[in-house]
Design a protein around this motif. Structure first.
Motif, PDB file in Angstrom:
ATOM      1  N   ALA A 278     -12.213  -2.388  -4.518  1.00  0.00           N
ATOM      2  CA  ALA A 278     -11.716  -1.050  -4.851  1.00  0.00           C
ATOM      3  C   ALA A 278     -12.878  -0.079  -5.018  1.00  0.00           C
ATOM      4  O   ALA A 278     -14.001  -0.457  -5.344  1.00  0.00           O
ATOM      5  N   SER A 279     -12.607   1.184  -4.815  1.00  0.00           N
ATOM      6  CA  SER A 279     -13.610   2.226  -5.004  1.00  0.00           C
ATOM      7  C   SER A 279     -13.910   2.419  -6.489  1.00  0.00           C
ATOM      8  O   SER A 279     -13.069   2.147  -7.351  1.00  0.00           O
TER       9      SER A 279
ATOM     10  N   CYS B 190      -2.778   3.736  -2.731  1.00  0.00           N
ATOM     11  CA  CYS B 190      -2.856   2.834  -3.883  1.00  0.00           C
ATOM     12  C   CYS B 190      -2.438   1.418  -3.486  1.00  0.00           C
ATOM     13  O   CYS B 190      -1.647   1.230  -2.556  1.00  0.00           O
TER      14      CYS B 190
ATOM     15  N   ILE C 263      -3.440  -0.036  -8.611  1.00  0.00           N
ATOM     16  CA  ILE C 263      -4.787   0.519  -8.648  1.00  0.00           C
ATOM     17  C   ILE C 263      -4.951   1.481  -7.476  1.00  0.00           C
ATOM     18  O   ILE C 263      -4.488   1.199  -6.368  1.00  0.00           O
ATOM     19  N   GLY C 264      -5.574   2.618  -7.730  1.00  0.00           N
ATOM     20  CA  GLY C 264      -5.751   3.578  -6.654  1.00  0.00           C
ATOM     21  C   GLY C 264      -6.390   4.859  -7.137  1.00  0.00           C
ATOM     22  O   GLY C 264      -6.729   4.996  -8.324  1.00  0.00           O
ATOM     23  N   PRO C 265      -6.557   5.835  -6.266  1.00  0.00           N
ATOM     24  CA  PRO C 265      -7.169   7.115  -6.631  1.00  0.00           C
ATOM     25  C   PRO C 265      -6.227   7.920  -7.519  1.00  0.00           C
ATOM     26  O   PRO C 265      -5.001   7.826  -7.375  1.00  0.00           O
TER      27      PRO C 265
ATOM     28  N   GLN D 250       0.851  -1.183   0.000  1.00  0.00           N
ATOM     29  CA  GLN D 250       0.000   0.000   0.000  1.00  0.00           C
ATOM     30  C   GLN D 250       0.891   1.237   0.000  1.00  0.00           C
ATOM     31  O   GLN D 250       1.839   1.311   0.789  1.00  0.00           O
TER      32      GLN D 250
ATOM     33  N   HIS E 133     -11.348   4.520  -8.171  1.00  0.00           N
ATOM     34  CA  HIS E 133      -9.982   4.043  -8.342  1.00  0.00           C
ATOM     35  C   HIS E 133      -9.703   3.699  -9.803  1.00  0.00           C
ATOM     36  O   HIS E 133     -10.597   3.293 -10.544  1.00  0.00           O
TER      37      HIS E 133
END
Length: 248
Positions: A41-42, A22, A61-63, A18, A45
């Protein structure tokens, strides 16, 4: 950049980290585990291949804001690695071109355009010289390339004059129409640099260049294949990695 090492026998052959909000995956994650990770995941994301390439990861993967921070943090180290991979070919590129190879938004068409305009084939590009952009999203990455590496604008203008070259006619026609494509994108998708959007008019214009390439393929197929040159002759395929040759 984290170094990934294979897990001991019997242990999971992947690792999850993390960072900046992410999720970074190294190694070979089982499909079921990967699907569970995606479901958790959101909706905001993003699965980002460019950041994964910079980190040497399998997936990231992430914002968007977290991904942007990682890109900025890793840009210098990634640029150094790309310069080392290119070896002597890096001397033919300016600093902005090397940085784009390390940290730019990339796809097959933008990598093909980079190869055509610089004569240097990126080590991670496995496509063909005529990987034309198929939609506005792909053209967006090509446009970002030319914006972020301004020295390529002159080579783009030279490419536009090669419409009589049968091996380059599709890319040359696209380069000749570059300003019109940009104007149409600005009209349909004003915030194309930073926000998601659509540009159906740009898609329709790009389809014309693929029709030209399809017609060329049909014409080639109608000839005696035994005497045909290798496709995509604009590149010297006998050269080593990173040494594609721009025959202008």
């Amino acid at each position: 950049m984290s170094t990934w090492k294979p897990a001991p026998e019997g242990a999971p052959n992947y690792r999850i980290l993390q960072r900046e909000g992410c999720t970074i995956v190294y190694g070979h994650m089982p499909l079921g585990t990967w699907l569970r990770l995606l479901r958790g995941a959101s909706d905001l994301h993003v699965l980002h291949a460019d950041v994964a390439r910079m980190l040497g990861a399998t997936a990231v993967i992430g914002p968007p804001e977290g991904l942007a921070r990682i890109r900025e943090q890793e840009a210098a180290a990634a640029t150094g690695r790309v310069r080392a991979q290119l070896g002597r070919a890096a001397r033919r590129l300016d600093a902005q071109a090397v940085r784009w190879l390390a940290a730019g938004e990339q796809g097959l068409s933008s990598l093909a355009l980079f190869t055509l305009l610089t004569g240097v084939r990126p080590p991670h590009y496995g496509g063909a010289a005529l990987d034309l952009p198929r939609d506005a999203q792909e053209f967006r990455r090509c446009r970002l390339l030319v914006e972020q590496v301004p020295v390529l604008q002159r080579a783009l203008h030279q490419l536009a004059r090669r419409v009589a070259d049968p091996e380059l006619v599709s890319w040359a026609a696209l380069a000749e129409t570059w300003n019109d494509l940009c104007a149409q994108m600005d009209h349909e998708w004003p915030a194309w640099r930073t926000q998601a959007g659509r540009a159906p008019g740009v898609n329709a214009m790009l389809a014309c260049f693929h029709e030209v390439e399809t017609d060329r393929a049909v014409l080639r197929a109608s000839r005696t294949t035994a005497s045909l040159p290798l496709p995509y002759g604009v590149l010297d395929r006998t050269a080593g990695r990173g040494n594609g040759r721009w025959l202008m």
